[in-house]
Motif scaffolding. Structure first.
Motif, PDB file in Angstrom:
ATOM      1  N   ASP A 145       9.372  -1.354 -13.367  1.00 46.55           N
ATOM      2  CA  ASP A 145       8.776  -2.372 -12.496  1.00 46.55           C
ATOM      3  C   ASP A 145       8.353  -1.843 -11.127  1.00 46.55           C
ATOM      4  O   ASP A 145       8.195  -2.613 -10.175  1.00 46.55           O
ATOM      5  N   THR A 146       8.152  -0.525 -11.013  1.00 48.14           N
ATOM      6  CA  THR A 146       7.726   0.025  -9.724  1.00 48.14           C
ATOM      7  C   THR A 146       6.351  -0.502  -9.348  1.00 48.14           C
ATOM      8  O   THR A 146       6.107  -0.902  -8.195  1.00 48.14           O
ATOM      9  N   GLU A 147       5.411  -0.528 -10.311  1.00 44.58           N
ATOM     10  CA  GLU A 147       4.070  -0.992 -10.002  1.00 44.58           C
ATOM     11  C   GLU A 147       4.081  -2.450  -9.555  1.00 44.58           C
ATOM     12  O   GLU A 147       3.378  -2.830  -8.605  1.00 44.58           O
ATOM     13  N   VAL A 148       4.884  -3.273 -10.248  1.00 42.12           N
ATOM     14  CA  VAL A 148       4.950  -4.698  -9.899  1.00 42.12           C
ATOM     15  C   VAL A 148       5.505  -4.877  -8.491  1.00 42.12           C
ATOM     16  O   VAL A 148       5.001  -5.668  -7.695  1.00 42.12           O
ATOM     17  N   ARG A 149       6.522  -4.123  -8.183  1.00 37.75           N
ATOM     18  CA  ARG A 149       7.131  -4.243  -6.850  1.00 37.75           C
ATOM     19  C   ARG A 149       6.161  -3.813  -5.760  1.00 37.75           C
ATOM     20  O   ARG A 149       6.025  -4.483  -4.727  1.00 37.75           O
ATOM     21  N   ILE A 150       5.443  -2.729  -5.991  1.00 39.06           N
ATOM     22  CA  ILE A 150       4.499  -2.245  -4.982  1.00 39.06           C
ATOM     23  C   ILE A 150       3.331  -3.217  -4.835  1.00 39.06           C
ATOM     24  O   ILE A 150       2.862  -3.491  -3.721  1.00 39.06           O
ATOM     25  N   LYS A 151       2.884  -3.752  -5.967  1.00 40.48           N
ATOM     26  CA  LYS A 151       1.773  -4.701  -5.908  1.00 40.48           C
ATOM     27  C   LYS A 151       2.169  -5.957  -5.138  1.00 40.48           C
ATOM     28  O   LYS A 151       1.390  -6.480  -4.325  1.00 40.48           O
ATOM     29  N   LYS A 152       3.394  -6.450  -5.354  1.00 41.89           N
ATOM     30  CA  LYS A 152       3.865  -7.612  -4.601  1.00 41.89           C
ATOM     31  C   LYS A 152       4.004  -7.272  -3.114  1.00 41.89           C
ATOM     32  O   LYS A 152       3.702  -8.089  -2.233  1.00 41.89           O
ATOM     33  N   GLN A 153       4.451  -6.057  -2.841  1.00 36.09           N
ATOM     34  CA  GLN A 153       4.599  -5.629  -1.436  1.00 36.09           C
ATOM     35  C   GLN A 153       3.241  -5.596  -0.744  1.00 36.09           C
ATOM     36  O   GLN A 153       3.112  -6.001   0.414  1.00 36.09           O
ATOM     37  N   LEU A 154       2.186  -5.180  -1.516  1.00 40.87           N
ATOM     38  CA  LEU A 154       0.833  -5.176  -0.946  1.00 40.87           C
ATOM     39  C   LEU A 154       0.370  -6.600  -0.654  1.00 40.87           C
ATOM     40  O   LEU A 154      -0.235  -6.870   0.401  1.00 40.87           O
ATOM     41  N   ARG A 155       0.621  -7.515  -1.585  1.00 42.63           N
ATOM     42  CA  ARG A 155       0.210  -8.896  -1.369  1.00 42.63           C
ATOM     43  C   ARG A 155       0.859  -9.460  -0.110  1.00 42.63           C
ATOM     44  O   ARG A 155       0.184 -10.075   0.731  1.00 42.63           O
ATOM     45  N   ASP A 156       2.164  -9.209   0.068  1.00 38.75           N
ATOM     46  CA  ASP A 156       2.867  -9.777   1.216  1.00 38.75           C
ATOM     47  C   ASP A 156       2.419  -9.127   2.533  1.00 38.75           C
ATOM     48  O   ASP A 156       2.246  -9.816   3.548  1.00 38.75           O
ATOM     49  N   CYS A 157       2.254  -7.819   2.532  1.00 45.36           N
ATOM     50  CA  CYS A 157       1.902  -7.168   3.797  1.00 45.36           C
ATOM     51  C   CYS A 157       0.476  -7.502   4.217  1.00 45.36           C
ATOM     52  O   CYS A 157       0.180  -7.589   5.418  1.00 45.36           O
ATOM     53  N   PHE A 158      -0.407  -7.730   3.219  1.00 46.24           N
ATOM     54  CA  PHE A 158      -1.765  -8.111   3.605  1.00 46.24           C
ATOM     55  C   PHE A 158      -1.825  -9.543   4.120  1.00 46.24           C
ATOM     56  O   PHE A 158      -2.858  -9.987   4.616  1.00 46.24           O
ATOM     57  N   GLY A 159      -0.737 -10.275   4.015  1.00 48.85           N
ATOM     58  CA  GLY A 159      -0.672 -11.564   4.677  1.00 48.85           C
ATOM     59  C   GLY A 159      -0.741 -11.409   6.187  1.00 48.85           C
ATOM     60  O   GLY A 159      -1.028 -12.376   6.919  1.00 48.85           O
ATOM     61  N   ARG A 160      -0.496 -10.193   6.683  1.00 47.84           N
ATOM     62  CA  ARG A 160      -0.614  -9.889   8.117  1.00 47.84           C
ATOM     63  C   ARG A 160      -1.765  -8.953   8.417  1.00 47.84           C
ATOM     64  O   ARG A 160      -2.176  -8.819   9.561  1.00 47.84           O
ATOM     65  N   GLY A 161      -2.242  -8.241   7.440  1.00 49.03           N
ATOM     66  CA  GLY A 161      -3.335  -7.301   7.639  1.00 49.03           C
ATOM     67  C   GLY A 161      -2.934  -5.908   7.198  1.00 49.03           C
ATOM     68  O   GLY A 161      -1.752  -5.608   6.950  1.00 49.03           O
ATOM     69  N   SER A 162      -3.904  -5.005   7.120  1.00 48.76           N
ATOM     70  CA  SER A 162      -3.657  -3.664   6.584  1.00 48.76           C
ATOM     71  C   SER A 162      -2.711  -2.856   7.472  1.00 48.76           C
ATOM     72  O   SER A 162      -1.999  -1.961   6.989  1.00 48.76           O
ATOM     73  N   THR A 163      -2.708  -3.138   8.789  1.00 45.72           N
ATOM     74  CA  THR A 163      -1.812  -2.379   9.656  1.00 45.72           C
ATOM     75  C   THR A 163      -0.352  -2.625   9.286  1.00 45.72           C
ATOM     76  O   THR A 163       0.487  -1.745   9.437  1.00 45.72           O
ATOM     77  N   ARG A 164      -0.083  -3.847   8.792  1.00 44.85           N
ATOM     78  CA  ARG A 164       1.267  -4.132   8.332  1.00 44.85           C
ATOM     79  C   ARG A 164       1.604  -3.307   7.101  1.00 44.85           C
ATOM     80  O   ARG A 164       2.731  -2.814   6.962  1.00 44.85           O
ATOM     81  N   CYS A 165       0.633  -3.133   6.226  1.00 46.48           N
ATOM     82  CA  CYS A 165       0.861  -2.303   5.041  1.00 46.48           C
ATOM     83  C   CYS A 165       1.094  -0.840   5.440  1.00 46.48           C
ATOM     84  O   CYS A 165       1.953  -0.161   4.861  1.00 46.48           O
ATOM     85  N   ASP A 166       0.321  -0.359   6.402  1.00 46.85           N
ATOM     86  CA  ASP A 166       0.532   1.008   6.884  1.00 46.85           C
ATOM     87  C   ASP A 166       1.968   1.184   7.366  1.00 46.85           C
ATOM     88  O   ASP A 166       2.627   2.190   7.068  1.00 46.85           O
ATOM     89  N   TRP A 167       2.454   0.216   8.132  1.00 49.31           N
ATOM     90  CA  TRP A 167       3.814   0.335   8.674  1.00 49.31           C
ATOM     91  C   TRP A 167       4.855   0.249   7.555  1.00 49.31           C
ATOM     92  O   TRP A 167       5.785   1.066   7.516  1.00 49.31           O
ATOM     93  N   GLU A 168       4.709  -0.719   6.638  1.00 50.76           N
ATOM     94  CA  GLU A 168       5.742  -0.925   5.625  1.00 50.76           C
ATOM     95  C   GLU A 168       5.917   0.291   4.737  1.00 50.76           C
ATOM     96  O   GLU A 168       7.036   0.734   4.474  1.00 50.76           O
ATOM     97  N   PHE A 169       4.809   0.849   4.257  1.00 53.69           N
ATOM     98  CA  PHE A 169       4.911   1.975   3.331  1.00 53.69           C
ATOM     99  C   PHE A 169       5.358   3.251   4.050  1.00 53.69           C
ATOM    100  O   PHE A 169       6.149   4.040   3.513  1.00 53.69           O
ATOM    101  N   SER A 170       4.853   3.490   5.268  1.00 49.31           N
ATOM    102  CA  SER A 170       5.263   4.688   6.000  1.00 49.31           C
ATOM    103  C   SER A 170       6.709   4.559   6.499  1.00 49.31           C
ATOM    104  O   SER A 170       7.477   5.539   6.454  1.00 49.31           O
ATOM    105  N   TYR A 171       7.106   3.373   6.944  1.00 51.09           N
ATOM    106  CA  TYR A 171       8.473   3.175   7.440  1.00 51.09           C
ATOM    107  C   TYR A 171       9.489   3.319   6.308  1.00 51.09           C
ATOM    108  O   TYR A 171      10.527   3.965   6.461  1.00 51.09           O
TER     109      TYR A 171
END
Length: 576
Positions: A145-171
């Protein structure tokens, strides 16, 4: 006047002694300073080794982080940068989505839903699959379920914008890598700050601050590190001294390690930093056993010393010599100033390193460390001794003068009594008798001699002179060394007199009596124990001279010492 001269002479001797001791102690102090300087001159090499070890640790740690899952996250974020920007245009547009604030992204469900609907099966799926593949390769197997988890993480972080995704994955990648890389590391190896930047130098994540993201103030430093890269060669490090907005004026020794992806592409950087704080200087003070002060652009950063103590070292040499190793000194401290980046010049005019070599930032090249020791540690006892020597000299001089005055007074008291007696005689008291019961021989002899002189000059009978008969050639007279009843050895006066010429009187009386007494003792074997004293001897000789002058028609009488039949004989010699 005599007392003054003696006091001046004594003062001169004390002054010379004090000067000699001061010079001797001063030489010892200089020797101690020389030893301390020699010890300090060995510190730059030790500090260079310490600095190199710190840089090597940070570079090694940065290299490991740059090759960890952080590199996977940065490379994928760089690969999908354009796609994420297109998603932002859709979900943040006023027509279709909700406007975004990249610096302070706030979650909005409509953005998340719109992003998932429009890009869930394309960009989100592609990113999730790529990230899952990298996780699988790094962890040695797929995680369900790695793909599912990452895909859900993308959906949630884009609720704030791509900069949020940059922070979540790098952090997330940074925290995971740190836990693994730093596991079991010593506390002094752990950096105070660890940050991740993208290829444009934009700060994405801060391991110690989960609210830090989308920061551009350090972009220039990251791009300097990027300029050092040479394709096909190991990534060099870039060292500098920085401040961060969140920590105020605190300085950090930072190491920037470029993160390189496929085909030697620069995808970002990892920055590690040690704060130059009390903790650091205290640790180095324990290591070197000396006080430590960090100075940047002639301003103190941190020190184990008090502010008043380290002021002298801020401008310790001419401007062009301050970034060279040199000794620094004040009345209370001695130290050595060491340039922090004490190695060969590897930078150009703008402070950039030659490609392929580790780079040194401008502040890094202006940083220096002063390692100092208080003078009291190596010359304190000598300095105290040197300061006490003059006081000691004054004390000895005063004590000596007091003792001298007391001794002189005691010594002069008999002579003062003799002088008083002389004034009695001058005033007409010819019956005055000088007392001679003094503990010292000189005044006692002088008093007896004066009494004898008075008796001779005034024609008085000499003390104990009970022999008033005139002297005859046939007489044999003796004079006892201790008086008639002394029972001590005798000296015989010969019964015949010899005649001398007038020129025999050229010998002074004092010299004559001393010579005669010395000859008398010599002939007797030089024994004086229990024998006649010089004054008593002279008194007896004068008595015999008087008897002979009375009996014979002569003006003067002299004696010579002779030995006849084992007896000491005084032979009279008359001078007509």
């Amino acid at each position: 006047m005599f007392n003054v001269k003696v006091s001046l002479l004594y003062f001169l001797l004390i002054a010379l002694s004090v000067v000699g001791m001061m010079l001797s102690v001063g030489q010892e102090r200089q020797a101690a300073v020389s030893l301390a300087e020699a010890s300090l001159k060995s510190i730059p090499n030790l500090y260079e080794a310490t600095r190199e070890l710190r840089e090597r640790r940070m570079k090694e740690l940065g290299t490991r982080l740059a090759a960890s899952e952080v590199a996977d996250a940065l490379e994928l974020l760089a690969d999908f940068r354009k796609d994420f920007v297109e998603i932002d245009k859709v979900i943040c547009s006023a027509e279709e989505g909700v406007p975004c604030d990249p610096a302070n992204p706030a979650f909005d469900e409509r953005r998340a839903k719109l992003a998932d609907e429009r890009f869930g099966e394309t960009t989100f799926k592609a990113f999730s699959d790529a990230m899952a593949e990298r996780h699988k390769a790094r962890n040695g197997g797929a995680v369900p379920d790695t793909e599912v988890r990452i895909k859900k993480q993308l959906r949630d972080c884009f609720g704030r914008g791509s900069t949020r995704c940059d922070w979540e994955f790098s952090y997330a990648a940074l925290r995971s890598a740190l836990e693994r890389v730093l596991q079991g590391s010593a506390a002094d190896v752990l950096p105070d700050v660890v940050m991740v930047f993208d290829s444009q130098g934009i700060g994405l994540a801060h391991a110690q601050n989960d609210g830090w993201s989308f920061r551009s103030e350090l972009a220039d430093t990251v791009l300097r590190a990027k300029s050092l890269l040479v394709p096909g060669q190991p990534s060099p490090a870039y060292f500098d001294v920085l401040t961060f907005r969140e920590t105020g004026e605190a300085r950090y020794l930072v190491t920037v390690m470029p993160v390189v992806g496929a085909n030697s592409r620069f995808v970002g950087a990892v920055m590690l930093g040690h704060s130059v704080t009390k903790k650091l200087v205290d640790a180095e003070q324990s290591l070197f056993g000396r006080d430590v002060t960090y100075i940047l652009d002639d301003k103190p950063i941190e020190s184990t010393m008090e502010r008043a103590d380290y002021q002298f070292m801020l401008a310790s040499a001419k401007v062009d010599a301050r970034m060279k190793t040199h000794l620094v000194a004040s009345d209370d401290w001695l130290g050595v100033s060491v340039p922090y980046a004490a190695r060969g010049e590897t930078t150009d005019a703008e402070g950039l390193a030659r490609a392929g070599a580790d780079g040194l930032g401008p502040a890094y090249r202006q940083l220096r460390v002063v390692i100092a020791v208080p003078r009291a540690e190596f010359e304190g006892a000598l300095a105290s001794l040197q300061s006490l020597i003059p006081l000691f000299g004054v004390g000895v001089f005063v004590l000596g003068v007091v003792l001298f005055v007391v001794l002189i007074r005691n010594h002069m008291r008999p002579f003062e009594r003799i002088d008083s007696g002389l004034h009695e005689v001058i005033n007409g008291n010819f019956d005055y008798e000088f007392p001679y019961d003094y503990p010292e021989q000189l005044p006692s002899s002088m008093a007896q001699s004066l009494n004898l002189m008075m008796a001779v000059l005034l024609g008085k009978p000499i003390t104990e002179d009970d022999d008033t008969k005139p002297w005859k050639q046939s007489d044999v007279r003796t004079m006892g060394e201790g008086g008639p009843a002394s029972g001590v050895s005798e000296v015989i006066v010969a019964s015949e007199a010899e005649v001398l010429a007038q020129d025999a009187l050229t010998e002074p009386a004092e010299a004559y009596f001393k010579r005669l007494y010395d000859e008398f003792r010599r002939v007797k074997g030089g024994k004086s124990e229990g024998g006649i004293t010089y004054v008593r001897f002279v008194e007896q000789v004068v008595r015999q001279e008087r008897r002979i002058r009375t009996s014979l028609p002569c003006k003067h009488v002299r004696f010579r010492v002779d030995q006849r039949s084992g007896q000491v004989v005084l032979v009279p010699m008359v001078i007509t």
